[in-house]
Design an enzyme around this catalytic site. Structure first.
Site: not given
Ligand code: NDP
Ligand code: X2W
Length: 331
Positions: A160
């Protein structure tokens, strides 16, 4: 665009913030279909309707399935692609598994963003176990890498903060000096994901820098920009959105018109809006796929300040993944 195209996407990690958001986006696309929503085998949410976790999505009738071996077989048999909204170490293995089965993979984690395997132990704490799949990976910054996204089945959707930062900085690349751009960025708390953590609990969140001189997005931005940067993320007390305010020194002789011309690269973009002297707010972009840039250049000193606003769950994750999916499949 062909009316016959219909691609089925399996979403893994669908109960998380980015996975749920991506589900809603894909469900609304006429040429895309949700093959299934998956969580971990032992998830407390397996079997639940997505809408029981997110009532805002009450129109979505999908349930969360555990990612068992049978579920993986069904995905391989039925889906055209998987979207991995899972943490880095989980994506590392799942991406390679589905890529090798012939599916297109859109990974929202950081597990395939560096081409150089040497970066992973330092920034992600693991050795990269799938260098042959990594070699196929393309960085899915949609406005910049569309041809490559169309040509490979392994797409690493950018982080992000890097999305906000690179969208602002890449047009300026030819004008940068050796001085490092200084990026100060504030993210809403959804950036940290849905799981409970002390530092993201209501009474703990304020406004503070974190990861100073050591956040994994610093090398991600530097690698993609081709120049070192100083990157300081901050956690803010709001839910969604990122505002990155970037100070950058431009080469002597650079004019205001040069900067305007550089940013005209986005003139035809439906996603990126650029304004001179008018600065964006996160509220202008949350719940949208848009990036708003505002800049001002001081010709006397050669310093430019550019601010970039996105929704971390949209352009910073799910809607950028959707852009990549649509580019890849030509829909
Ligand atoms: N939040 C953000 O703004 C951003 C996030 N990202 C990246 O995107 C990814 C997801 O982030 P985010 O949505 O915030 O994470 P969350 O913690 O909100 O969600 C993670 C999801 O993964 C599932 N999960 C965990 N372990 C497993 C497994 N072994 N197999 C299948 N599903 C699994 C969890 O469900 P359960 O544990 O119940 O199985 C849950 O549905 C991360 O890599 C993050 O770094 C990238 C850009 C922005
Ligand atoms: C507020 C906050 O905690 N933000 C996350 C960034 C989320 C993101 O972009 O995710 P990736 O892990 O996929 O790079 C952090 O700093 O780790």
């Amino acid at each position: 665009m062909s009316q016959e195209i219909m691609k089925k996407i399996a979403i893994i990690g669908a109960s998380g913030y980015t996975g749920a958001q991506l589900t809603a986006l894909i469900d609304a696309e006429p040429h895309l279909q949700v093959q299934g929503l998956y969580v971990s085998e032992g998830s407390a949410d397996k079997g639940k309707p997505l809408s029981s976790l997110y009532p805002v999505y009450s129109h979505l009738k999908y349930c969360l399935s555990p990612l068992t071996d049978e579920a993986k077989d069904a995905i391989v048999a039925e889906a055209d692609a998987v979207a991995l909204a899972t943490e880095h170490s989980v994506s590392l293995e799942l991406a390679a598994y589905f890529y090798e089965k012939g599916l297109a993979v859109f990974d929202l984690s950081g597990a395939y963003r560096f081409a150089d395997t040497a970066q992973y132990p330092k920034w992600y704490g693991f050795e990269h176990s799938h260098p042959e799949v990594l070699a196929k990976a393309v960085y899915g910054l949609a406005e910049w890498n569309a041809d490559a996204v169309a040509a490979t089945r392994m797409i690493a959707v950018p982080g992000c903060y890097p999305t906000a930062s690179l969208t602002a900085l890449k047009p300026l690349k030819a004008m940068l000096t050796e001085a490092r751009p200084v990026i100060n960025a504030v993210s809403g708390v959804t950036g940290a994901g849905r799981k409970a953590q002390l530092h993201t609990s209501f009474c703990e969140v304020s406004l503070t820098p974190y990861g100073v001189l050591g956040h994994r997005h610093q090398p991600e931005i530097a690698t993609q920009l081709g120049q070192e940067v100083i990157f300081t993320p901050h956690l803010g007390n709001f839910k969604r959105g990122i505002l990155a305010t970037i100070t950058v020194q431009l080469k002597p002789g650079t004019s205001r018109e040069d900067v305007a011309k550089a940013y005209s690269v986005y003139d035809q973009s439906p996603i990126v809006t650029v304004k001179e002297g008018q600065f964006p707010k996160v509220d202008d972009v949350v719940f949208t796929p848009n990036c708003h840039l505002g800049w001002k250049f001081d010709e006397d000193s050669g310093y430019l300040v550019v601010a970039s606003a996105i929704d971390n769950l949209m352009k910073g994750a799910a809607s950028q993944a959707l852009q990549c999916i649509k580019i890849h499949f030509g829909v």
